[in-house]
Write an enzyme that holds these catalytic residues in place. Sequence first.
Site: not given
Length: 629
Positions: A2, A50-51, A53, A76-77, A100, A364
């Site tokens: 977001c 907002r995206l 997820i 974030g997450e 979350d 990675g």
Amino acid sequence: MCGIVGIFDRFGRKEIERELLGRMNESQHHRGPDEGGLHTEPGLGFGHRRLSIIDLSSGRQPLFNKDKTVAVTYNGEIYNFPDIRRDLEALGFEFRTHCDTEVIVYAWEAWGEACVERFRGMFAFAIWDRPREILFLARDRLGIKPFYYADLTTGQFIFGSELKALLKHPEVPRKIDPTAVEDYFAYGYVPDPKTIFSDVRKLPPGHRLTLRRGEPKCIPEPYWDVPFAVQAGITEQQARDELIERVREAVRIRLVADVPLGAFLSGGVDSSAVVAMMAGLSEDPVNTCSISFGDPAFNEARYAEMVAERYHTRHRVEQVDPDDFSLIDRLADLYDEPYADSSALPTYRVCELARKEVTVALSGDGGDENLAGYRRYRWHAYEERIRSLLPLGIRRPLFGALGRLYPKADWAPKIFRAKSTLESLARDSVEGYFHSVSILSDSTREAMFSEDFKRGLQGYSAVNVLRGYAERAPVDHPLSLVQYLDMKTYLPGDILTKVDRASMAHALEVRVPLLDHKLVEWISGLPPELKLNGREGKYLFKKSLEPHLSDDILYRSKMGFAVPLASWFRGPLRQKVRDAVMGSDLAESGVFNMAFLKTMLDQHQAGLRDHSAGLWSILMYDSFLRRYA
């Protein structure tokens, strides 16, 4: 993923201009195209893009607690939010959503400023506590998510996910910070907490900031650091087994999403390791993507194919034109500040490719900093051994003189390019490492800047950034120290900035399991010789992965996302770079010795010297000036 923005009246309760807040919010539409939200009340405004997820049907922001007294806007997450939710429910909190975001609100009510210490993930958020008139801000430990802010002379405090959001505010001064310019031409980016503008800052990774209405304090405080706490008594085999389990667990908690999920697969060790772990945790084939280059010198696609075949992934690969320089003018819009990592171009393309199939991609990133994968670590260890043999008082004049006398042989085989090494040996450890990571040397910057600009620096040098972190570092081992310095500068300032802006340009969320803070803490405590063993970087990681990846993947030479700048500036971009370097914007900025810039350009285009890194940094600075200054 977001975008967030906010305006806070620090000393009163003046009405927030909703239209202005909306313009700031919409400047970040690309970060969250699914939905937008604004909230204003006397003295405060929050915005959010907002995206979606997780919990696609709810979780709209700004989000409030049950009685509407606490609000959050968040990017974030939080991967451990189910565990935190159970703890909060045991304390009597009731949840209305399954996302979350709501956890953050109630965690604040339960634990206050300490709430951030419980979060495991990537995040940048702001909490408004109306009864206590507190604005609380926090950024994740490694700096995966960005956070810009400005404390205006008008009494307003403003913040956002990207600098462009703050620049929508008419009261933000656009005075360029000369020390940030010096930093940029040394590192290729502006290290936290500075920005290119004197009056705008970045909240550093692992920091929080608490503002109380009516109080003048506006000083971020750290809540976390990479500990480098030595683990005594661990054997190599124990470390191998535990490393794989910890990486697998870091990957596992990042596989939760209500949208299509996949991974970048370059064919390098780190992305291949992440894909191998994903394949073992997923019942369905993993979605992977990579880009290939026509020039075999830059092409890792066949190694990515090997991993994809081994783990039966749904692999998508697209070839990128090695002369794909159409994005150059787009970079200034993406990064806002001057940013000179040319691998941003292929990174943009691989994010573009991934978004065709998935909304979340695992990468990675972070493996080189964590596990000592960069070649420069090997060179630094070699130079440190020589430095230990002679005191600085002898080395500085001896190797300094040799470095000045030795010709700069860009054209010669690497074994004969000793000038940089000699110059590095004339310095102390931090100076030497700074010399190895600088895109333009001290002497080049000295010649490139105008006399007026250098007087304005008042003796400041970009090496001060590394010196400041070195003085506070919890380590003294030479390898651990430079890893720590990279985690504080190069990782958030270059690598994570590159991936965040390139991915968010396509509304793609990128998750980085190798930067899980619990994994980072554990790896930091391993003996340095398990990370760099002789000439082998990532020694322990590679040994641990031998049952999962072939030696062709683990032990081949590192490539990276290289871009053929040198040939571009002598060929298809010859006139473009000349127009920029000799243009009025650079001349009128007062920063440069224009005669020296012309010399650099002429030498490069005549094939006498390779100034491609310097010319690219100048080209990107020119693009910034034309858009923002």
